[in-house]
Write an enzyme that holds these catalytic residues in place. Structure first.
Site, PDB file in Angstrom:
ATOM      1  N   ASP A  73       0.865  -7.698   1.346  1.00 17.44           N
ATOM      2  CA  ASP A  73       1.170  -6.294   1.582  1.00 17.44           C
ATOM      3  C   ASP A  73       2.672  -6.024   1.557  1.00 17.44           C
ATOM      4  O   ASP A  73       3.268  -5.589   2.536  1.00 17.44           O
ATOM      5  CB  ASP A  73       0.574  -5.853   2.922  1.00 17.44           C
ATOM      6  CG  ASP A  73       0.476  -4.336   3.044  1.00 17.44           C
ATOM      7  OD1 ASP A  73       0.774  -3.649   2.050  1.00 17.44           O
ATOM      8  OD2 ASP A  73       0.102  -3.860   4.124  1.00 17.44           O
ATOM      9  N   HIS A  95       0.811  -1.210   0.000  1.00 19.41           N
ATOM     10  CA  HIS A  95       0.000   0.000   0.000  1.00 19.41           C
ATOM     11  C   HIS A  95       0.848   1.265   0.000  1.00 19.41           C
ATOM     12  O   HIS A  95       0.319   2.369  -0.046  1.00 19.41           O
ATOM     13  CB  HIS A  95      -1.003  -0.001   1.161  1.00 19.41           C
ATOM     14  CG  HIS A  95      -0.408   0.065   2.534  1.00 19.41           C
ATOM     15  ND1 HIS A  95      -0.225  -1.054   3.321  1.00 19.41           N
ATOM     16  CD2 HIS A  95       0.030   1.104   3.278  1.00 19.41           C
ATOM     17  CE1 HIS A  95       0.285  -0.698   4.489  1.00 19.41           C
ATOM     18  NE2 HIS A  95       0.455   0.619   4.492  1.00 19.41           N
ATOM     19  N   SER A 107       4.828   4.549   9.770  1.00 16.33           N
ATOM     20  CA  SER A 107       5.701   3.408  10.033  1.00 16.33           C
ATOM     21  C   SER A 107       5.449   2.248   9.091  1.00 16.33           C
ATOM     22  O   SER A 107       6.114   1.220   9.196  1.00 16.33           O
ATOM     23  CB  SER A 107       5.528   2.934  11.488  1.00 16.33           C
ATOM     24  OG  SER A 107       4.211   2.465  11.702  1.00 16.33           O
TER      25      SER A 107
END
Length: 1028
Positions: free
Chosen positions: A154, A123, A236
């Site tokens: 991811d 993402h 983060s």
């Protein structure tokens, strides 16, 4: 969780939602969560904050363990690790799949120092067009480009040039997925909460968590996640999770958004495999049977029918396992459809006992195009099935098409899995322009266009190629959240502001998306005259109301770009026909704010014709437009306008249109006539009505109706009922809309002049005034003699006008102001001024002889009026996603000094302007140290700047604070273009390109719906909050 969502939940306890740890850049402010958001699901919450905002209310800054002093071993490890960690600043330049265009920050880490590979989240790498750079620990910066983004998991891989890092050795982190074990102490090293570097500590507590659900955006699945307490937050995403040996054992991906110090890490098995493939230059194959599996513990598997024999066999073969894989979603028309069912417990694949996602992924990825054999238990019975493994990349979109202002691509596997539907169809990922459907940004599936099916993107393109400009076609569609309901709309195809059908295809070699114009527009078909009849009011008690119906037309206005601080890209309402033979219609300027737009007039709810702007009043909130009356074969009637001002307390008939566009009638009376000025908008100046006598009436319908008239029993229009755009509220970020009456006598001179064949060229006093009573006037120094004259001249209202604000002069012209704030105006050209209408004397005089009271002293001043044609915008420059223009009239009304004639009016999401913080209402005064007082000098300076090169902008905020913007030019996604007013052009404006190489216009991907025009928020295209 929203009730309309089809998200499935396990039978276990409901957990609070997870959040992706992206950090949005400067533009947007945090949005409050609803009670449902705070209590149900694990849906996406992007952390949007300001640089200096306290995030303690979102997530704790660090768990207690973080406060402990690290051992020397950990300190040595961290000193080594931080050299491999980078802060990633990136934009997704266009909406795509699950995400709108955006700008954000995240983290990554070097995994190959020699070839320059960085591992981060999927993402972050973005499914759509990516543009970004990374910053190393020593604050060296270099560009990055995507080389791989996984279709499901991811993670993604970016590439940089190691030779660009000159002042520190580039080091890499070793990936050790097998080192992730329960109880291992870890550190998360990354760009937490938008800081350059944060180090958070934790301990791994689980290895077998199902992938977190982020809601209706992107979510990972078909993998286990690692859970730990580290309390990471925005920025983060993509941080390495390292052990004491300095090895990366997991990848930070998300966490809980409820304040709990819980984070979710992606195991590195599949990222390591992808990295090895990329290093070798071989494709990263990804297989799928279009089935989502989840981990369920043995007790749940037993309830689903797992037999004791198979449970014993699995426990014996894998003593540490506590659960098995169970089918959660089987997509229709996929390889598993008709063979697998939800609730099937997976026992074996290709004859081998299987309980882990890693092994399942390995088998599928190595079997693309081949059959795999699965043994499942369904209700206690063994069932063997064979499925042909499909290519996961083939059902993950890698191209999109923009047409008529909207963006489309094939429905993705992500969206299909989310809603358990077949992976096919045309998906609207940016519902804008002609395809702005029901005020929702994305999520539509197009079934038919112009009565022709569009089963996939190719079919959609072929249909759109055949539709000419300005055609109106039927569109059949469904929203992905509610596939039971099929919607049908008539859409107006715009191929003049957005002329090309443009295809964008992902290029994994360059990391860019390559654009191709695949179809030029077909010319609009000539309009033909049409017949229609007006409705008749059933049971109307007032014949005059029944007759006025024939003088109303519906007006809709769409704008390809946001100018003058206007907050919306489209607006509709009703106008009054003031000359049926000439096709003249008077409409609120809150509906037609400027002339860079498309205007459509609907007559008798039947005939639709184009119209153009003839006149924009600078102060009184109305626009006069004109349509071709020869195209309308309907009994349109010219409204008769009263030459006398309506009085307070007079009886009148209110005729208006409610929110359902239905006409309503009520007998009422005028309650008040008050001199008002619409409040200014603090966030961004925009047109507002000034110095007008506002009429209010004693009926509740006045608050429900934004447009209408007040008429007498004889059918003569005494006042227009108009909507006035007001300020944006700080609490709701919505625009207030006022509904007020405007008396007709002041309109007649303008209308008569237009009917005579000449356009009004008004002149105005460049100031805003307000009413003061005689008690105030006496204290300010007005003599008793003048107070007596006021009482005689205006028996109904004893008042004078004081100057509230003198408009700011252009920095390129001489300041010719003769009035000052606080001046009380007594006479203009020897005529006493006690009514707003008496200011009309200024319209036709270059100078006015004014008698004023200043500081208690009467004096005469010669006032130079300003030509209003100079106040309207006639040029707009689109540069790096920012809309630049000459400061419009509302800016001059609200500011004390214009710093330049290069004013930022709006900016697009995902653009360099958004990324680097160039905000609306900023003035640009210099480029690379060279002054740019106007648009021509600005264009000259930026034209010599090479693509993908940093430059400096000196800017001044609306509050007179100077600052310097460093920005990188991006001609590939945001080429510079310009709109110039040209009466000879078909639309009244023409667009030119400043992209010398490709001659592309930024209008090819311009989207007014994706622009924000305010200083303090990133919210755009808001509907009015209410009326006052």
């Amino acid at each position: 969780m929203e009730m309309s969502s089809k998200r499935k939940h396990s039978s276990g306890p409901i957990s609070l939602r997870s959040t992706k740890h992206l950090r949005s850049d400067t533009a947007a402010s945090p949005q409050p969560l609803t009670p449902d958001d705070q209590t149900l699901g694990e849906e996406a919450v992007y952390v949007l904050d300001n640089e200096d905002e306290d995030l303690s209310h979102v997530l704790p800054l660090a768990p207690a363990a973080a406060a402990q002093t690290d051992s020397p071993e950990w300190q040595a490890t961290i000193e080594t690790v931080v050299k491999s960690v980078v802060s990633i600043h990136f934009c997704q330049t266009a909406s795509f799949d699950t995400d709108l265009s955006m700008s954000s920050q995240a983290t990554g880490f070097v995994v190959d120092a020699e070839k320059g590979y960085i591992l981060t989240n999927r993402h972050v790498v973005c499914a759509g067009p990516f543009w970004g750079y990374c910053i190393f620990d020593n604050h060296e910066e270099c560009d990055v480009r995507p080389v791989y983004r996984d279709p499901v998991h991811d993670f993604g891989i970016l590439k940089f040039d190691p030779a660009a890092i000159k002042y520190m050795p580039v080091t890499e982190l070793k990936l050790s997925p097998d080192a992730a074990k329960v109880g291992v102490e870890i550190r998360v090293v990354g760009n937490d909460a938008g800081e350059k570097l944060s180090i958070l500590s934790g301990v791994i507590s689980r290895l077998d968590r199902n992938a977190p659900e982020y809601g209706e955006g992107y979510s990972d699945f078909n993998t286990n996640y690692i859970q730990a307490a580290a309390a990471a937050s925005g920025g983060s995403s993509g941080s390495p999770v390292v052990n004491i040996d300095g090895h990366a054992i997991a990848l930070q991906a998300g966490g809980r958004a409820d304040g709990a110090a819980t984070d979710y890490f992606l195991p590195l098995d599949r990222p390591l495999r992808a990295l090895e493939c990329i290093r070798k230059g071989v494709p990263v194959t990804r297989g799928t049977i279009q089935t989502q599996w989840i981990i369920k513990p043995f007790d749940e598997c037993r309830r689903l029918g797992l037999s004791p024999e198979w449970e014993a066999a699995v426990r014996k073969g894998s003593p540490k396992e506590t659960g098995m894989l169970v089918a959660e979603i089987v997509l229709p028309e996929g390889p598993g459809d008709g063979k697998l069912q939800e609730g099937d417990v997976l026992i074996k694949v290709n004859g081998e006992l299987l309980t882990q996602f890693v092994k399942l992924d390995a088998i599928l990825d190595s079997s693309v195009g081949k059959d795999v054999h699965l043994l499942v238990q369904r209700g206690g019975e063994d069932l063997e099935v064979s499925c042909t493994v499909g290519d996961l990349h083939a059902i993950t979109p890698a191209r999109y098409v923009t047409v008529a202002g909207a963006t489309f691509h094939d429905l993705s596997y992500q969206q299909a899995r989310l809603y358990a539907i077949a992976c096919k169809g045309v998906y609207v990922c940016e519902a804008a322009g002609s395809f702005k459907l029901e005020n929702t940004f994305s999520g539509w599936i197009v079934d038919t266009v112009d009565k022709r099916p569009t089963k996939n993107l190719d079919e959609f393109i072929e249909v759109m190629k055949t539709i000419p400009d300005r055609a109106r076609v039927a569109l059949s569609y469904r929203h992905i959240r509610d596939l039971h309901t099929r919607g049908t709309s008539i859409v107006h195809i715009d191929r003049h502001w957005h002329p090309h059908i443009r295809e964008a295809i992902r290029n994994d070699e360059t990391g860019l998306w390559d654009f191709t114009n695949i179809a030029d527009p077909l010319p609009a078909e000539p309009p033909v005259p049409r017949k229609a009849d007006f409705i008749q009011l059933d049971g109307a008690n007032h014949p005059a109301a029944a007759d006025i119906v024939r003088s109303f037309v519906r007006v809709s206005c769409t704008m390809p770009v946001k100018l003058d601080g206007y907050p919306q890209a489209r607006k509709a309402g009703f106008g009054l026909v003031v000359d049926a033979e000439a096709g003249l219609v008077l409409v609120s300027r809150a509906i037609v704010p400027f002339d860079l737009c498309d205007i459509n007039v609907t007559v008798a709810d039947s005939i639709i014709v184009m119209a153009k702007v003839i006149f924009l009043h600078p102060l009184q909130n109305y626009t006069i437009i004109q349509y071709d009356p020869s195209l309308v074969q309907a009994p349109v009637k010219t409204a008769r306008l009263s030459t006398n001002y309506i009085k307070q307390g007079a009886d009148t008939i209110f005729v208006g249109f409610n929110q359902n566009f239905r006409i309503v009638v009520a007998k009422t009376a005028v309650t008040d006539i008050t001199t008002v000025a619409i409040p200014p908008n603090a966030a961004a100046p925009r047109y507002r009505a000034l110095n007008l006598d506002a009429i209010t009436v004693d009926t509740g319908l006045s608050s429900q109706c934004s447009n209408g008239v007040l008429i007498g029993e004889d059918g003569i229009v005494q006042a227009l009922w108009l909507n006035y755009l007001g300020e944006r509220t700080a609490s709701s970020h919505k625009d207030v809309e006022y509904h007020l009456g405007l008396a007709t006598p002041s309109l007649l001179p303008i209308i008569n002049q237009i009917e005579s064949g000449s356009l009004p060229k008004l002149r105005i006093m460049d100031m805003e005034s307000y009413v003061i009573q005689m008690s105030q006037a006496r204290i300010m120094g007005v003599s008793e003699e003048w107070i007596e004259k006021v009482a005689i001249a205006n028996p109904a209202r004893h008042e004078l006008f004081m100057v509230r604000k003198v408009d700011c002069a252009s920095p390129l012209t001489e300041d010719t102001h003769q009035l000052e704030e606080g001046d009380i105006i007594l006479t203009l050209n020897d005529k006493l001024i006690t009514r707003v209408s008496e200011f009309d004397i200024m319209y036709h005089h270059e100078t006015l002889d004014a008698l004023i009271v200043r500081n208690g002293q009467e004096m005469r001043v010669n006032i130079k009026t300003v030509p209003t044609e100079d106040l309207e915008t006639d040029r707009a420059l689109i540069f790096c996603g920012a809309v630049l223009q000459k400061p419009h009239h509302a800016v001059r009304q609200q500011i004390s000094k214009l710093h330049s004639e290069v004013y930022v009016s709006a900016r697009s999401r995902g653009s360099p302007a958004y990324q680097y913080g160039l905000s609306p209402t900023n003035f640009i005064t210099a480029v690379n140290g060279v002054k740019t007082p106007d648009l021509d000098s600005f264009i000259k300076q930026v034209n010599v700047i090479p693509n993908n090169t940093y430059f400096r902008l000196r800017a001044v905020t609306f509050d007179n604070v100077p600052w310097v913007v460093t920005m990188k030019k991006n001609d590939h996604y945001f080429p510079m273009s310009e709109y110039i007013k040209d009466p000879s052009a078909p639309e009244g404006w023409r667009s030119i390109s400043h992209d010398k190489e490709l001659l592309r216009l930024d209008s090819d991907n311009l989207n007014a719906d994706a622009m924000d025009e305010g200083r303090d928020d990133g919210i755009s295209d808001m509907e009015p909050d209410g009326e006052k």
